[in-house]
Design a protein around this motif. Structure first.
Motif, PDB file in Angstrom:
ATOM      1  N   ILE A  69     -56.358 -34.234 -12.944  1.00  0.00           N
ATOM      2  CA  ILE A  69     -56.731 -33.343 -13.960  1.00  0.00           C
ATOM      3  C   ILE A  69     -55.382 -32.083 -14.138  1.00  0.00           C
ATOM      4  O   ILE A  69     -55.337 -31.456 -13.001  1.00  0.00           O
ATOM      5  N   LEU A  70     -54.940 -31.902 -15.264  1.00  0.00           N
ATOM      6  CA  LEU A  70     -53.615 -31.205 -15.283  1.00  0.00           C
ATOM      7  C   LEU A  70     -54.116 -30.037 -16.489  1.00  0.00           C
ATOM      8  O   LEU A  70     -54.456 -30.463 -17.556  1.00  0.00           O
ATOM      9  N   ASN A  71     -53.882 -28.852 -16.118  1.00  0.00           N
ATOM     10  CA  ASN A  71     -54.097 -27.809 -17.012  1.00  0.00           C
ATOM     11  C   ASN A  71     -52.790 -26.986 -17.270  1.00  0.00           C
ATOM     12  O   ASN A  71     -52.240 -26.420 -16.315  1.00  0.00           O
ATOM     13  N   VAL A  94     -55.671 -29.651 -21.529  1.00  0.00           N
ATOM     14  CA  VAL A  94     -56.037 -30.122 -20.416  1.00  0.00           C
ATOM     15  C   VAL A  94     -55.757 -31.608 -20.396  1.00  0.00           C
ATOM     16  O   VAL A  94     -56.197 -32.200 -21.386  1.00  0.00           O
ATOM     17  N   LEU A  95     -55.183 -32.107 -19.546  1.00  0.00           N
ATOM     18  CA  LEU A  95     -54.807 -33.698 -19.733  1.00  0.00           C
ATOM     19  C   LEU A  95     -55.298 -34.271 -18.312  1.00  0.00           C
ATOM     20  O   LEU A  95     -55.507 -33.685 -17.269  1.00  0.00           O
ATOM     21  N   GLN A  96     -55.891 -35.508 -18.722  1.00  0.00           N
ATOM     22  CA  GLN A  96     -56.334 -36.285 -17.476  1.00  0.00           C
ATOM     23  C   GLN A  96     -55.453 -37.633 -17.237  1.00  0.00           C
ATOM     24  O   GLN A  96     -55.319 -38.338 -18.199  1.00  0.00           O
ATOM     25  N   VAL A 145     -56.926 -32.558  -3.748  1.00  0.00           N
ATOM     26  CA  VAL A 145     -55.635 -31.846  -3.682  1.00  0.00           C
ATOM     27  C   VAL A 145     -55.609 -30.968  -4.880  1.00  0.00           C
ATOM     28  O   VAL A 145     -55.722 -31.313  -6.161  1.00  0.00           O
ATOM     29  N   THR A 146     -55.012 -29.726  -4.755  1.00  0.00           N
ATOM     30  CA  THR A 146     -54.603 -28.770  -5.901  1.00  0.00           C
ATOM     31  C   THR A 146     -53.137 -28.484  -5.593  1.00  0.00           C
ATOM     32  O   THR A 146     -52.608 -28.310  -4.438  1.00  0.00           O
ATOM     33  N   TRP A 147     -52.623 -28.193  -6.840  1.00  0.00           N
ATOM     34  CA  TRP A 147     -51.377 -27.565  -6.970  1.00  0.00           C
ATOM     35  C   TRP A 147     -51.389 -26.591  -8.186  1.00  0.00           C
ATOM     36  O   TRP A 147     -51.943 -26.713  -9.021  1.00  0.00           O
ATOM     37  N   SER A 148     -50.653 -25.449  -7.882  1.00  0.00           N
ATOM     38  CA  SER A 148     -50.435 -24.710  -9.143  1.00  0.00           C
ATOM     39  C   SER A 148     -49.001 -23.950  -9.004  1.00  0.00           C
ATOM     40  O   SER A 148     -48.335 -23.987  -8.100  1.00  0.00           O
ATOM     41  N   THR A 152     -51.950 -25.688 -13.487  1.00  0.00           N
ATOM     42  CA  THR A 152     -52.723 -26.100 -12.363  1.00  0.00           C
ATOM     43  C   THR A 152     -53.043 -27.711 -12.339  1.00  0.00           C
ATOM     44  O   THR A 152     -53.114 -28.272 -13.387  1.00  0.00           O
ATOM     45  N   LEU A 153     -52.887 -28.318 -11.099  1.00  0.00           N
ATOM     46  CA  LEU A 153     -53.487 -29.719 -11.059  1.00  0.00           C
ATOM     47  C   LEU A 153     -54.535 -29.874 -10.002  1.00  0.00           C
ATOM     48  O   LEU A 153     -54.535 -29.272  -8.978  1.00  0.00           O
TER      49      LEU A 153
END
Length: 124
Positions: A92-94, A100-102, A57-60, A28-29
């Motif tokens: 933020i990337l999970n 979890v990366l930022q 904005v979300t992405w999965s 997820t982003l």
């Protein structure tokens, strides 16, 4: 996308998700837009599900080593900005496995471009 933006200019954010290892199936982003910009569209992703809602904005989806994912969208800089503020956009990337990366992108509004001289020394 713009080296010296001013109020009312458009900025394009392009986020590349690249995975050198095994396929990650539940990535997820989340990118909550910073103050000073408004979402202006052109939202797309090369795969997965992408959406915009209320400033975020979300992405999965899945990210494999064979196919990096690109998430792309545009924003417009507020015409209310004065001075030379930094606009810091944070994504933020999970990876779905507890990591979890930022990552951040920074742009200075109303800044001046500075070109440094190139000095080279000729052969003797």
């Amino acid at each position: 996308s713009n080296l010296a933006p001013v109020p009312r200019d458009s900025l394009t954010y392009t986020i590349l998700l690249n995975n050198p290892g095994q396929t990650l199936e539940s990535v997820t982003l989340t990118d909550t837009l910073p103050s000073g910009v408004t979402y202006s569209g052109n939202l797309w992703a090369s795969s997965g599900l992408v959406s915009y809602n209320d400033g975020t904005v979300t992405w999965s989806g899945e990210v494999s080593s064979a196919a990096p994912v690109t998430v792309h969208f545009d924003v417009t800089i507020s015409n209310q900005i004065t001075g030379k503020p930094a606009i810091i956009n944070t994504a933020i990337l999970n990876d779905g496995q507890g990591n979890v990366l930022q990552r951040q992108a920074v742009v200075i509004v109303n800044s001046a471009l500075t070109y440094l001289p190139l000095v080279s020394r000729g052969s003797p």
